[in-house]
Design a protein around this motif. Structure first.
Motif, PDB file in Angstrom:
ATOM      1  N   LEU A   1      87.421  38.581 -29.739  1.00 24.27           N
ATOM      2  CA  LEU A   1      88.497  39.521 -29.392  1.00 24.27           C
ATOM      3  C   LEU A   1      88.069  40.967 -29.637  1.00 24.27           C
ATOM      4  O   LEU A   1      88.401  41.863 -28.860  1.00 24.27           O
ATOM      5  CB  LEU A   1      89.754  39.209 -30.193  1.00 24.27           C
ATOM      6  CG  LEU A   1      90.500  37.922 -29.829  1.00 24.27           C
ATOM      7  CD1 LEU A   1      91.606  37.654 -30.838  1.00 24.27           C
ATOM      8  CD2 LEU A   1      91.081  38.009 -28.423  1.00 24.27           C
ATOM      9  N   LYS A   2      87.353  41.191 -30.725  1.00 23.32           N
ATOM     10  CA  LYS A   2      86.892  42.554 -31.032  1.00 23.32           C
ATOM     11  C   LYS A   2      85.819  42.987 -30.045  1.00 23.32           C
ATOM     12  O   LYS A   2      85.785  44.144 -29.606  1.00 23.32           O
ATOM     13  CB  LYS A   2      86.366  42.619 -32.465  1.00 23.32           C
ATOM     14  CG  LYS A   2      87.442  42.512 -33.531  1.00 23.32           C
ATOM     15  CD  LYS A   2      86.853  42.724 -34.910  1.00 23.32           C
ATOM     16  CE  LYS A   2      87.942  42.740 -35.986  1.00 23.32           C
ATOM     17  NZ  LYS A   2      88.600  41.442 -36.138  1.00 23.32           N
ATOM     18  N   LEU A   3      84.922  42.060 -29.704  1.00 25.18           N
ATOM     19  CA  LEU A   3      83.854  42.395 -28.763  1.00 25.18           C
ATOM     20  C   LEU A   3      84.425  42.750 -27.394  1.00 25.18           C
ATOM     21  O   LEU A   3      84.083  43.786 -26.813  1.00 25.18           O
ATOM     22  CB  LEU A   3      82.875  41.222 -28.645  1.00 25.18           C
ATOM     23  CG  LEU A   3      81.709  41.410 -27.664  1.00 25.18           C
ATOM     24  CD1 LEU A   3      80.831  42.575 -28.098  1.00 25.18           C
ATOM     25  CD2 LEU A   3      80.886  40.130 -27.562  1.00 25.18           C
ATOM     26  N   THR A   4      85.311  41.911 -26.871  1.00 31.19           N
ATOM     27  CA  THR A   4      85.871  42.175 -25.543  1.00 31.19           C
ATOM     28  C   THR A   4      86.760  43.419 -25.551  1.00 31.19           C
ATOM     29  O   THR A   4      86.858  44.113 -24.538  1.00 31.19           O
ATOM     30  CB  THR A   4      86.675  40.960 -25.036  1.00 31.19           C
ATOM     31  OG1 THR A   4      87.650  40.578 -26.024  1.00 31.19           O
ATOM     32  CG2 THR A   4      85.760  39.778 -24.773  1.00 31.19           C
ATOM     33  N   MET A   5      87.383  43.707 -26.689  1.00 27.35           N
ATOM     34  CA  MET A   5      88.165  44.936 -26.817  1.00 27.35           C
ATOM     35  C   MET A   5      87.286  46.158 -26.529  1.00 27.35           C
ATOM     36  O   MET A   5      87.686  47.082 -25.809  1.00 27.35           O
ATOM     37  CB  MET A   5      88.756  45.026 -28.224  1.00 27.35           C
ATOM     38  CG  MET A   5      89.383  46.354 -28.586  1.00 27.35           C
ATOM     39  SD  MET A   5      89.820  46.446 -30.350  1.00 27.35           S
ATOM     40  CE  MET A   5      88.191  46.735 -31.096  1.00 27.35           C
ATOM     41  N   LEU A   6      86.088  46.148 -27.054  1.00 27.64           N
ATOM     42  CA  LEU A   6      85.193  47.292 -26.911  1.00 27.64           C
ATOM     43  C   LEU A   6      84.722  47.475 -25.468  1.00 27.64           C
ATOM     44  O   LEU A   6      84.309  48.573 -25.077  1.00 27.64           O
ATOM     45  CB  LEU A   6      83.990  47.137 -27.842  1.00 27.64           C
ATOM     46  CG  LEU A   6      84.323  47.099 -29.339  1.00 27.64           C
ATOM     47  CD1 LEU A   6      83.067  46.846 -30.161  1.00 27.64           C
ATOM     48  CD2 LEU A   6      85.008  48.380 -29.786  1.00 27.64           C
TER      49      LEU A   6
END
Length: 360
Positions: free
Chosen positions: A130-135
């Protein structure tokens, strides 16, 4: 002839620069692979497997201990090679006789290790899809008018992090990670910085979740009356304790009076105006001789030569950007303290974060 040699050397230098640029670009671009390999090691329990074998384990030992399928043995070798090159483990010997050992980094991923601090719950929290795709939505967030009114996380996932945790039922993972981080931080603080609690007889851990920090302080300093303040749904999941009192409330509205207010790693999740509101509530809660104790990042201004420290701080800043939070340098902290009505402060670095003592 001389000019020809100079021309040839200039071409050689130029092509070497191109190749070096390509190498560095690919190295930076593949940084997420290092993170994914680290998460795989933590999830498979490879550090624990090595620890159980007395600190040295072969590939066969690791495969047996972690339940790796025999068809993946050669791939395990490749994973371990990557993890040794990147410093997570060390290795002695070659091929099937190679012995893999823990390094300083992997030693804190062990259950029941020497320090009793196990940071393995932090890895899946930090290395999260989730954090990776957020970026990946930073460009949209920066340029789209509608997206600019939301947080980066909301742009990417259509809800807030709290809503996502409720939807997926991952609140327990978050709390376990925070407890793991707190256990390590408090072990260091109570050994090396006990003086920050001098003259403190009562303390409120504002936003203290399940009370790991307050419990550690109470155990080390039984005379200090420790209270944890957090939102009702967080307090509802806290363990029962005879040493720590839990109070449901909102740090933006009211903080119970105490000699010291502790704010551990929470001001970074808010914008400056919101952080100042919390600091004002803290000022209202402490007496004239009291103080606020903040455990949070103070971004290095450039004096430090520690590249890992600098990079970790700015990488955390990008992550905080996803929820409209911010990692601050000393001048930014000072500006907030002045706006909140405080008169003085003291900073003591502890790893990538610092202890900041703030006085009225």
């Amino acid at each position: 002839m001389a000019s020809g040699m100079q021309h040839k050397n200039a071409i050689s230098t130029a092509t070497e620069g191109l190749i070096q640029a390509q190498l560095e670009l690919y190295h930076h671009s593949l940084g997420y692979v290092k993170s994914a390999a680290l998460r795989a090691a933590a999830e498979l329990g490879i550090p624990d497997a090595i620890h159980r074998h007395g600190g040295v384990a072969t590939l066969s030992d690791i495969a047996t201990e972690t339940g790796i399928h025999p068809s993946k043995y050669s791939h395990l070798r490749r994973l371990m090679h990557t993890l040794t090159v990147t410093g997570i483990f060390s290795v002695e010997g070659y091929d099937d006789d190679a012995g893999y050992k823990l390094t300083l980094v992997s030693s804190v991923l062990v259950e029941g290790g020497e320090s009793m601090c196990n940071l393995s719950p932090m890895v899946p929290l930090l290395v999260e899809l989730l954090k990776l795709t957020m970026l990946f939505d930073i460009k949209v967030w920066f340029t789209d008018e509608q997206a600019s009114a939301m947080t980066l996380f909301e742009v990417a996932h259509g809800c807030t992090p709290s809503e996502m945790k409720a939807k997926k039922g991952t609140g327990g993972i978050f709390q376990a990670a925070m407890v793991a981080d707190t256990n390590l931080v408090m072990e260091v603080v109570l050994k090396e910085h006990m003086g920050i609690f001098k003259g403190v007889n009562s303390l409120v851990d504002a936003g203290g979740a399940h009370g790991a920090a307050a419990a550690a302080i109470s155990k080390a300093l039984p005379h200090v009356k420790c209270t944890v303040l957090d939102l009702p749904h967080v307090i509802a999941g806290a363990p029962t304790s005879r040493d720590v009192q839990f109070v449901a409330g909102d740090v933006f509205e009211y903080i119970p009076p105490a000699d010291a207010i502790l704010l551990k790693w929470i001001l970074c999740i808010w914008r400056d105006e919101d952080a100042v509101k919390v600091l004002r509530r803290c000022k209202e809660a402490i007496p004239a001789g009291g103080k606020v104790i903040i455990f949070d990042g103070v971004v290095d201004s450039g004096a430090s030569q520690n590249v890992i420290l600098k990079e970790t701080q700015v990488l955390f800043d990008i992550m905080m950007m996803g929820i409209d939070g911010v990692e601050r340098d000393e001048q930014q902290w000072k500006k907030m303290f002045v706006e909140a009505g405080f008169g003085d402060y003291k900073i003591s670095p502890v790893g990538h974060r610092s202890i900041i003592e703030v006085y009225p």
